[in-house]
Design a protein around this motif. Sequence first.
Motif, short mmCIF file in Angstrom:
data_model
loop_
_atom_site.label_atom_id
_atom_site.label_comp_id
_atom_site.label_asym_id
_atom_site.label_seq_id
_atom_site.Cartn_x
_atom_site.Cartn_y
_atom_site.Cartn_z
N HIS A 122 20.89 6.48 5.19
CA HIS A 122 19.50 6.54 4.79
C HIS A 122 19.31 6.01 3.38
N ILE A 123 18.04 5.73 3.05
CA ILE A 123 17.67 5.29 1.70
C ILE A 123 16.65 6.26 1.13
N HIS A 124 16.92 6.77 -0.06
CA HIS A 124 15.95 7.56 -0.81
C HIS A 124 15.10 6.61 -1.65
N MET A 125 13.80 6.83 -1.67
CA MET A 125 12.94 6.06 -2.56
C MET A 125 11.63 6.79 -2.81
N THR A 126 10.94 6.40 -3.88
CA THR A 126 9.65 6.98 -4.22
C THR A 126 8.55 6.28 -3.43
N PRO A 127 7.34 6.87 -3.37
CA PRO A 127 6.23 6.18 -2.70
C PRO A 127 5.94 4.81 -3.30
N TYR A 128 6.04 4.68 -4.62
CA TYR A 128 5.79 3.39 -5.25
C TYR A 128 6.83 2.36 -4.81
N GLN A 129 8.10 2.77 -4.76
CA GLN A 129 9.15 1.86 -4.31
C GLN A 129 8.96 1.48 -2.84
N ALA A 130 8.49 2.44 -2.03
CA ALA A 130 8.23 2.14 -0.63
C ALA A 130 7.16 1.06 -0.50
N THR A 131 6.15 1.12 -1.38
CA THR A 131 5.11 0.09 -1.39
C THR A 131 5.71 -1.26 -1.75
N GLN A 132 6.61 -1.26 -2.74
CA GLN A 132 7.25 -2.51 -3.15
C GLN A 132 8.08 -3.11 -2.02
#
Length: 214
Positions: A122-132
């Motif tokens: 899996h990959i952890h990321m923030t909502p902003y990174q998900a948008t990117q």
Amino acid sequence: MANEIPIETSARHIHLCREDFDVLFGPGKELTYKKELSQPGQYACEERLTAVGPKGVFENIAVLGPFRNETQVEISMTDSRKLGIPGIIRQSGDTEGTPGCKLIGPAGEIELDHGVIVAKRHIHMTPYQATQFRVKDKDEVFVITNSFERSLIFADVVVRVHPSFALAMHVDTDEANAFAGMENPTGVLLKLFCGHSSDLARLADELRSGINRL
């Protein structure tokens, strides 16, 4: 590079609930902080446990904090074979129907009837990174590793999005051994179909038929 994702190896470890911790280490004891992990609020502890299965034993397994609502043992597929239990691939927290094992601590032992998983990559990321990256929580994607002469593509990589996460892809020791060759490996996310391994077979069939979607 901005689109690179750090890849971290997650060796076998254990998350404990408070009740099981008291049995294993003694009432009134607390987790002993050792070092911070990459995900905010998560840390390695000084405490160690022994896991026992029908065919094998692993000693000195790291305990991670903080406490969870349910005890969970995370191992690799190779580990499951050595313990003699089925290797069930699940996301963290999804333990229904999984095998168990015996845990032995300095003050006692418990027999888990479930809770042993092989963690789904899996990959952890923030909502902003998900948008990117143009993905959303629970998406499954492909990740191409950047590794000297042993690069490969991981399919079925689950995206996990939360404001408290730090960007990192987590793989187990089996997966890391398949490509590792760099001190700080990274990967690049590839949006190809839905990110499922079955899509690679479909792509191969289409290429053999003369259809080229790339």
